[in-house]
Enzyme design. Structure first.
Site, PDB file in Angstrom:
ATOM      1  N   GLY A 231     -35.470  -2.557   2.226  1.00 58.34           N
ATOM      2  CA  GLY A 231     -34.698  -2.023   3.330  1.00 58.34           C
ATOM      3  C   GLY A 231     -33.236  -1.920   2.954  1.00 58.34           C
ATOM      4  O   GLY A 231     -32.859  -2.026   1.783  1.00 58.34           O
TER       5      GLY A 231
ATOM      6  N   ASP B 254     -31.365  -3.273  16.640  1.00 60.62           N
ATOM      7  CA  ASP B 254     -32.059  -2.359  15.722  1.00 60.62           C
ATOM      8  C   ASP B 254     -33.559  -2.420  15.955  1.00 60.62           C
ATOM      9  O   ASP B 254     -34.347  -2.479  15.004  1.00 60.62           O
ATOM     10  CB  ASP B 254     -31.716  -2.710  14.273  1.00 60.62           C
ATOM     11  CG  ASP B 254     -31.967  -1.524  13.340  1.00 60.62           C
ATOM     12  OD1 ASP B 254     -32.182  -0.394  13.849  1.00 60.62           O
ATOM     13  OD2 ASP B 254     -31.961  -1.711  12.113  1.00 60.62           O
TER      14      ASP B 254
HETATM   15  N1  LIG Z   1     -42.285 -11.297   7.279  1.00 62.55           N
HETATM   16  C1  LIG Z   1     -42.670 -10.109   6.803  1.00 62.55           C
HETATM   17  N2  LIG Z   1     -43.946  -9.916   6.441  1.00 62.55           N
HETATM   18  C2  LIG Z   1     -44.351  -8.738   5.956  1.00 62.55           C
HETATM   19  N3  LIG Z   1     -43.545  -7.676   5.816  1.00 62.55           N
HETATM   20  C3  LIG Z   1     -42.258  -7.798   6.163  1.00 62.55           C
HETATM   21  C4  LIG Z   1     -41.750  -9.019   6.674  1.00 62.55           C
HETATM   22  N4  LIG Z   1     -40.443  -8.849   6.946  1.00 62.55           N
HETATM   23  C5  LIG Z   1     -40.156  -7.591   6.618  1.00 62.55           C
HETATM   24  N5  LIG Z   1     -41.229  -6.946   6.148  1.00 62.55           N
HETATM   25  C6  LIG Z   1     -41.308  -5.558   5.693  1.00 62.55           C
HETATM   26  O1  LIG Z   1     -40.118  -5.218   5.046  1.00 62.55           O
HETATM   27  C7  LIG Z   1     -39.492  -4.120   5.734  1.00 62.55           C
HETATM   28  C8  LIG Z   1     -38.010  -4.276   5.622  1.00 62.55           C
HETATM   29  O2  LIG Z   1     -37.668  -5.528   6.166  1.00 62.55           O
HETATM   30  P1  LIG Z   1     -36.346  -5.655   7.006  1.00 62.55           P
HETATM   31  O3  LIG Z   1     -36.385  -4.637   8.087  1.00 62.55           O
HETATM   32  O4  LIG Z   1     -36.204  -7.072   7.404  1.00 62.55           O
HETATM   33  O5  LIG Z   1     -35.282  -5.282   5.887  1.00 62.55           O
HETATM   34  P2  LIG Z   1     -33.972  -4.450   6.058  1.00 62.55           P
HETATM   35  O6  LIG Z   1     -33.335  -4.372   4.732  1.00 62.55           O
HETATM   36  O7  LIG Z   1     -33.153  -5.066   7.117  1.00 62.55           O
HETATM   37  O8  LIG Z   1     -34.546  -3.052   6.509  1.00 62.55           O
HETATM   38  P3  LIG Z   1     -33.837  -1.860   7.295  1.00 62.55           P
HETATM   39  O9  LIG Z   1     -33.338  -0.928   6.250  1.00 62.55           O
HETATM   40  O10 LIG Z   1     -34.973  -1.283   8.089  1.00 62.55           O
HETATM   41  O11 LIG Z   1     -32.767  -2.417   8.147  1.00 62.55           O
HETATM   42  C9  LIG Z   1     -40.047  -4.140   7.138  1.00 62.55           C
HETATM   43  O12 LIG Z   1     -40.036  -2.865   7.727  1.00 62.55           O
HETATM   44  C10 LIG Z   1     -41.466  -4.629   6.899  1.00 62.55           C
HETATM   45  O13 LIG Z   1     -42.284  -3.556   6.520  1.00 62.55           O
END
Ligand SMILES: Nc1ncnc2c1ncn2[C@@H]1O[C@H](COP(=O)(O)OP(=O)(O)OP(=O)(O)O)[C@@H](O)[C@H]1O
Length: 765
Positions: free
Chosen positions: A417, A532
């Protein structure tokens, strides 16, 4: 794909309904009687609070019973994730105390009902009358908040109030003193794995505005297929003062939560550091015993200093630095030592390799550390902070209290992400499959990213079945990378829906929405905005449990509302007030996102998939009608309302979700549509709250919400990088800008100090 989902459970759906209903009622606690009692607006405030307390206590018992019962039959996924609903839920519900009494309520009744509501009520004749003939409080209440800046300088409070509140609200009575019961009862704090014993509560409690529920009821708005705008009502409080401070950045945008507050690092100079006092503390754990000598409390001496309950960054910085100073001068007992030779050790660590082989940030990290040295100088400027912050490298060493990521075997990358890379991994000791989210540092020149700090802080603090559980924080062997160890969830709703041939059924959507609303309510009750919420941030496991993840943009908010960045929430789920540039916003932005999510779950398509902010607004207006000052008082004063939008007169949402359909459109009952409408209400002050949404009649009518046990299971997609499947990733052209703006508020390496306050509490408790 969807094998479980379409594997014949639908045939049993009718039979299951009754039991599902019971289960759901028990699980979610939506007894009509309870709702009526809890929401009876006729009752005096005190009586109502007591009643709410009783209702919640009853909920807790019932939920515990349920969680301990029916889930036991569930099949377990390969995740080995702990779930932990039953035990955890107890901690997720807070006893209600007198702090729930809200002075704001006394004057908020003066707000007039929007005429359009009357129209809507007359037209629909539903949604407002409760079954017992009583009138729902939604009819009478405006969205209102507790002024929580109780302990701030009186002068400041009154100034803020004057500048930000409507005339009606300036006549609010002074907020009540913090009840003794609250002060002395850490049990009232929804703890996570972080068990805060009374003795652990230091005077950083002052920064914790939790438990003061923003009792933000809302009214109906007329957004049915009808001409928009019929009457006027006074400007909502939250928008009256927007002009004055909208230019302020979010540099104070830090969300302290209880784990910081409870950290014994976070004491001030007045805290008892005397060993004699400390020895009175109960030493119920090994760690506590180890640390007894350097503990900083006296049992029962939890007081409420004359400081703000608002989450103010300055306070946290001061407290944090002060606390750290104190700690650094203490002995180094315990496993969490501060070592003077930290730099040497740090360099040694840098020579080791990280078995995850995913860290290439050493240089950046070094840069951030050196940068942080200069950052800490800034602390000298603060009149309230006579001593410098602890040198950051000392903080780095404190990370040695964390387990190493080497103790996990990486299985595969799940997703990448904006703020982190998520891996599926296995705990070598326990064999448990977990998700490891590695905090992205490569773009951070300012030190530890505040977004990640917020996320860690909030996730470590919060414990709720609908919030993804962060078990611990581990570090790369070089101490230059940080991972959140989370329970592993097989799916995210976005990825899942992309693989499904049909959308979720209504009863499934109800099950998901109930869990989502429970999570949102928990956050809002604890003064946290997620900011978000979107389908890719909603995780689903094969036990039918939905959990909210990604708290990178979340923040704690307080009253009076401060100007925040409007560049939050992924475009498709972004509330109109944000799209129109409002900088004072609140829980209603999350509720709008929930409306978009509900629609998407029903139709398997994003409701408003704009490509730009303007396009997004245009899509919303085309579907819901163009808002005006009548249905949304204050609308015309929003910064973004300079453009002359095309005036769409009608709300066409019902066409997208008809009551019956022969064209394949997702059907939605009148009650379901009513809820959707209330979530997608323009005026944020009238938008439905999570609490009211949970009590909506849609969840009590057939088809009843499916029990989690009977939710379909789907093949785990952990073998793939979910990112690759996200072809339809929500576009957000302002993402980069948003990140930059958020980073402006970052505190560089000072954040490491804050991080350690967070981690310390986690590790020690
Ligand atoms: N505990 C978890 N178990 C399984 N998959 C997870 C978990 N946490 C996150 N993910 C996967 O990882 C993805 C990205 O996680 P997260 O949204 O926390 O990261 P981010 O960098 O903040 O993303 P974004 O760009 O959407 O803000 C989630 O959409 C999900 O598919």
């Amino acid at each position: 794909m969807a094998a479980g989902r379409h594997g014949g459970y639908h045939g049993n759906e009718l039979k299951e309904r009754e039991s599902d209903f019971d289960a759901s009622r028990r699980e979610f606690g939506y007894s009509k009687g309870e709702y009526d009692r809890a929401s009876n607006g006729d009752r005096g405030l005190e009586g109502r609070d007591k009643q709410r307390g009783r209702v919640r206590q009853k909920d807790i018992k019932e939920r515990d019973l349920m969680n301990g019962g029916y889930r036991s039959a569930s099949s377990r996924s390969d995740s080995g994730s702990s779930g932990g609903s039953s035990g955890d839920f107890r901690r997720s519900v807070f006893p209600i105390s007198a702090v729930d009494r809200e002075p704001g309520e006394l004057s908020s009744e003066s707000g007039s009902d929007d005429g359009i509501d009357s129209e809507s009520r007359a037209k629909d004749g539903k949604g407002l009358k409760l079954e017992n003939g009583k009138t729902s409080p939604m009819q009478n209440k405006k969205r209102k908040f507790s002024p929580i800046v109780w302990d701030r300088d009186d002068k400041e409070v009154s100034n803020l109030s004057k500048s930000r509140m409507s005339p009606a609200s300036t006549s609010l009575p002074p907020p009540p003193p913090l009840p003794k019961s609250y002060r002395q009862s850490p049990n009232s704090i929804p703890t996570s794995g972080v068990q805060i014993s009374p003795s652990k509560v230091t005077n950083l409690q002052i920064t914790q505005p939790l438990l003061l529920k923003p009792d933000v009821d809302s009214q109906l708005s007329a957004q049915y297929e009808s001409p928009i705008g019929l009457s006027s009502s006074p400007l909502p409080e939250r928008y009256l003062s927007e002009t004055e401070e909208v230019e302020r950045q979010e540099e104070e945008d830090y969300a302290p939560t209880r784990n910081i507050r409870a950290s014994r690092w976070a004491n001030d100079a007045n805290s008892p550091t005397d060993e004699g006092e400390i020895s009175d503390a109960p030493a119920d754990t090994k760690i506590q015993k180890r640390r007894k000598k350097s503990s900083l409390y006296t049992p029962g001496e939890v007081t409420v200093p004359n400081k703000s309950l608002s989450p103010e960054l300055e306070e946290i910085r001061r407290e944090g630095s002060a606390g750290t100073r104190t700690r650094s001068s203490e002995s180094d007992e315990g496993g969490f030592q501060v070592r003077s030779s930290s730099r040497d050790n740090y360099d040694n660590d840098m020579d080791k390799s990280d078995c995850m082989e995913i860290d290439e940030e050493r240089d950046n990290y070094r840069a951030s550390v050196s940068h942080s040295d200069t950052d800490s100088e800034e602390e000298h400027d603060s009149p309230d902070t006579p001593e410098p912050l602890v040198p950051p490298q000392r903080s780095v060493d404190m990370l040695q209290g964390c387990r190493s990521v080497d103790e996990f075997e990486r299985l595969n990358k799940i997703d990448e992400g904006t703020y982190g890379v998520v891996y599926r991994a296995k705990d070598k000791k326990t064999g448990e499959v977990v998700a490891l989210k590695k905090v992205k540092m490569e773009k951070e020149r300012e030190g530890f990213p505040l977004t990640s700090l917020r996320e860690i802080n909030i996730l470590l603090s919060f414990h709720h079945p609908s919030i993804v559980d962060v078990k611990e924080v581990v570090v790369g062997s070089n101490l230059d990378s940080i991972f959140m160890v989370m329970e592993y969830m097989e799916h995210d709703l976005k990825g899942l829906m992309e693989t499904m041939k049909q959308p979720f059924s209504q009863s499934e959507v109800k099950c998901l929405m109930l869990q989502l609303l429970e999570g949102a309510k928990y956050l809002h009750d604890n003064w946290v905005l997620h900011r978000d919420l979107k389908t890719s941030n909603l995780l689903l496991n094969n036990r039918g449990e939905l959990k909210i993840c990604d708290f990178g943009l979340s923040r704690q908010y307080g009253i009076p509302l401060k100007p925040y960045t409007h560049l939050v929430v992924t475009l498709w789920y972004r509330a109109p007030e944000l799209l129109l540039g409002a900088k004072q916003y609140s829980t209603a932005i999350d509720m709008w996102s929930l409306g978009c999510i509900m629609a998407e779950l029903l139709s398997k398509q994003p409701l408003f998939n704009g490509k730009t902010e303007f396009d997004q607004l245009d899509k919303i207006f085309k579907t819901l009608g163009t808002p005006n000052e009548t249905i949304w008082p204050g609308f015309s004063k929003l910064p973004g309302v300079k453009v002359n939008f095309v005036k769409h007169q009608y709300n066409l949402l019902r066409r997208k979700f008809p009551a019956t359909s022969f064209t394949g459109s997702p059907v939605l009952s009148d009650a379901g549509f009513d809820l959707l409408n209330k979530l997608l209400t323009y005026d944020p002050s009238k938008r439905i709250t999570a609490e009211d949404a949970l009590n909506h009649e849609w969840f009590r009518e057939v088809p009843l919400p499916k029990s989690k046990d009977f939710m379909p299971t789907f093949p785990a997609q952990h073998a793939q990088d979910r990112r690759m499947r996200r072809i339809m990733k929500s576009p957000d052209p302002l993402e980069e800008q948003r990140r930059k703006e958020l980073q402006q508020g970052e505190l560089g390496a000072d954040n490491l100090v804050l991080l350690h306050l967070v981690l310390e509490n986690r590790i020690l408790c």
